[in-house]
Design an enzyme around this catalytic site. Structure first.
Site, PDB file in Angstrom:
ATOM      1  N   GLU A 223       0.300  90.078  31.720  1.00  8.59           N
ATOM      2  CA  GLU A 223       1.616  90.019  31.093  1.00  8.59           C
ATOM      3  C   GLU A 223       2.700  89.418  31.987  1.00  8.59           C
ATOM      4  OE1 GLU A 223       2.220  90.554  28.029  1.00  8.59           O
ATOM      5  OE2 GLU A 223       0.389  91.566  27.371  1.00  8.59           O
TER       6      GLU A 223
ATOM      7  N   SER B 209       1.098 153.159   3.097  1.00  8.61           N
ATOM      8  CA  SER B 209       1.017 154.210   4.113  1.00  8.61           C
ATOM      9  C   SER B 209       1.047 153.682   5.542  1.00  8.61           C
ATOM     10  CB  SER B 209      -0.251 155.041   3.905  1.00  8.61           C
ATOM     11  OG  SER B 209      -0.173 155.772   2.700  1.00  8.61           O
TER      12      SER B 209
END
Length: 645
Positions: free
Chosen positions: A55, A326
């Site tokens: 690059e 309960s």
């Protein structure tokens, strides 16, 4: 004048990563794309050299522009009357990726040059290269080298080989055209070109070129790339909690590049999922909400918000509110123990109508119509889940007392101060219940359920770390321990001859001591319980509140809980609930609530705050008491009659 604008932003959105309690990556959040950020020194040197070779060979020697390349490109473009020829340096590409579109126009190129100057003015070459490699697009939704490395090779960018690095460096030129997953021939041809440039530059030897160009690369399999993240309901909860902690929108957390350290224990999560899948039949429409918590810290170790996240993302452990039945009673009985009750406190258990202050009559009933038809102790009332005992106690204490106790242990929401609250008629979440039980389990210290221990931002700064100091003492430790011990009676086989305790169906599955309480309504089934190190809560029911009519469905919550708790503790040393110094344990006869003698058929060690323990010995079972013996025989006959019919 660009210097007047100050340094430009060098980052884009990044993925936020979630870690388990053991530092394993359990998932990630992202915006629209897949992004990470890693330091340049953490990347493979092969990758850096390969990228520069293809690059921008003169990256460290120019000031943002390669004038020789630009001149050649401009001349070519003028000849063809186009803008096809590219001569961009890494800095120019980086500027374009950060701030601009990829349109091939002269105005865009001028803007690109402007931003390139600003970047080179304010940042070092290493900072620019690091930013470029973290933002360049590698295709398939992967922005940056770390995302690409994980996507293509299922490894960190620091571990890339020369062959892997040169293959990835080939992609940004044309992510569709050069992706090895799209066109292997194109990718390999460009890879060899990169390796050749690296050899020409002296970065690799001829032998390294030969081996790398012929290496058989192992790309990730499709199913691995599409892998579903671990504990998706848990991760949703983390996202919401993180947004609240950071005071930002959820989307900013997703793409903020945070490293979020969570409380999830992957092994426990897998055991919880495995137990639910094993118990609940595939064809059943029953759903589940489940949570596992460390009672010492409040850290959520495992979470199930439903049976199938792909079908429904609704979190039934956090967002759903259902009646606990309960399972709510332990909060009542803590209040009772803190207001004069002991495990031996006797109250009548028989069908009873209570006339309330407003003149209305309230008549609770026991499950399946079972009553002792005699006085029973608090210990028996908990083990047998006697509703009449609970309502008597709630009326004696005053309904506001139960509400205040529930608030103390972290249960919010609408809790009406009515007699039936003792039977769990208010809607609560699994998280509420687990937090409440966890407070009892740890001896009464306030805890807050949470999924996050630490958050680190994209710059490596710790922006949040949870204080793990012990919470405020909100319950009396002696009463909390006595209640814990009483709740182990749910699984006590010694009471089976009197009437089946509520945990009898799973008692044989349990190999160690747990404290627990179940709860059942027409539409909901709950099982709550804990060891000294873990508290787990399970809810099962239909999303549409349909009644559970099958016996097997009612037992799902208990069976999932039992399977999980045994699996979770299998490799842990035996643990016992430790009694504080202010309590004393004595063998007690369950029928009389008095100290057991050698003549008592059964006895059970019960704990009392010092000074409240029984002083009388049981006289019910003495051999020389004919009247008492007749009473015992009559009671046994009644129990036989009840069993028969």
């Amino acid at each position: 004048m660009s210097f007047l604008l100050g340094p430009p932003k060098l980052t884009t959105d990044q993925n936020t990563i979630y870690y388990s309690i053991n530092e394993e990556v359990i998932g990630e959040e992202r915006g629209a794309e897949n992004r990470y950020w890693v330091d340049l020194k953490e990347m493979s040197p092969h990758l850096i050299k390969a990228t520069l070779a293809i690059e921008d060979q003169y990256f460290y020697r120019h000031n943002g522009f390669d004038l020789k390349r630009i001149a050649g490109a401009v001349l070519s473009d003028l000849k063809s009357f186009s803008l096809k020829e590219g001569a961009s340096t890494l800095t120019q590409q980086y500027a374009r990726n950060l701030y601009l579109t990829h349109d091939k126009t002269w105005s865009r190129k001028l803007k690109e040059a402007f931003h390139t100057v600003r970047i080179e003015m304010y940042y070092s070459k290493n900072e620019i290269l690091e930013g470029y490699l973290n933002t360049i697009y590698y295709g398939h939704g992967a922005h940056g080298i770390e995302a690409a490395s994980r996507y293509f090779f299922n490894k960190s960018s620091s571990a890339l080989s020369l062959a892997e690095a040169s293959m990835l460096a080939a992609i940004p030129k044309g992510p569709t055209y050069y992706s090895p997953l799209n066109d292997r021939d194109n990718a390999e041809e460009r890879q060899k070109r990169i390796l050749g440039l690296m050899q020409d530059d002296g970065d690799i030897t001829e032998q390294e070129y030969f081996l790398a160009s012929r290496e058989d690369l192992a790309f990730t399999k499709r199913e691995e790339r599409a892998k579903i993240a671990a504990a998706p309901y848990f991760q949703d909860t983390v996202l919401i909690e993180a947004a609240d902690i950071l005071n930002v929108e959820s989307e900013l957390v997703r793409s903020g590049g945070y490293k979020i350290h969570t409380t999830l224990d992957v092994d426990l999560q897998q055991e919880l999922e495995r137990s639910a899948k094993h118990v609940i039949q595939p064809e059943s429409e029953i759903n589940i909400g489940a949570m596992v918590m460390d009672p010492t810290t409040g850290g959520i170790r495992a979470l199930l918000g439903g049976r199938d996240y792909q079908k429904s993302e609704f979190n039934r452990a956090i967002s759903a509110k259902r009646m606990p039945g309960s399972a709510f009673k332990p909060f009542l009985y803590y209040a009772a123990l803190n207001n004069g009750y002991t495990p031996s406190t006797m109250l009548m258990s028989k069908p009873t109508s209570f006339e309330l202050e407003d003149g209305k009559v309230y008549q609770p009933s026991n499950y399946n119509g079972y009553y002792a038809n005699e006085e029973i102790s608090l210990a028996q009332a908990i083990a047998l889940s006697d509703n009449v005992y609970a309502v008597r106690t709630n009326l004696f204490l005053g309904a506001d007392t139960l509400v205040d106790t529930a608030r103390k242990v972290g249960i919010d929401g609408d809790l009406p101060a009515v007699p039936s609250l003792a039977l769990g008629t208010a809607a609560v979440s699994v998280e509420d219940m687990v937090t409440g039980y966890g407070t009892i389990a740890n001896g009464g210290n306030q805890i807050e359920g949470h999924t996050i221990t630490k958050i680190i931002d994209r710059y490596g700064q710790t922006v949040f770390e949870r204080d793990q100091e012990e919470g405020k003492q909100v319950l009396d430790p002696e009463s909390a321990f006595i209640l814990t011990h009483l709740m182990t009676g749910m699984f006590d086989r010694s009471l089976d001859g009197y009437m089946a305790v509520t945990g009898s169906s799973i008692a044989n599955q349990l190999s160690r001591t747990y404290a627990g309480k179940s709860g059942t309504t027409n539409t909901d089934s709950w099982m709550m319980g804990y060891s000294p190190s873990l508290v787990a809560g399970i809810w099962t029911g239909y999303d549409n509140n349909a009644p559970m009519e099958k016996t097997a469905e009612v037992s799902y919550a208990k069976d999932v809980w039992a399977g999980f708790m045994e699996a979770a503790h299998k490799d842990l040393p035996l643990q016992r609930f430790t009694a504080p110094s202010g309590v004393v344990g004595l063998p007690i006869d369950p029928d009389s609530g008095e100290r057991a003698t050698a003549y008592c058929d059964t006895s059970r060690v019960m704990y009392f705050e010092k000074g409240t323990e029984p002083t009388e010995y049981c006289s019910v079972h003495l051999p020389d008491s004919k009247s008492q013996e007749n009473k015992k025989q009559k009671g046994m006959l009644q129990k036989w009659f009840d069993k028969l019919f």
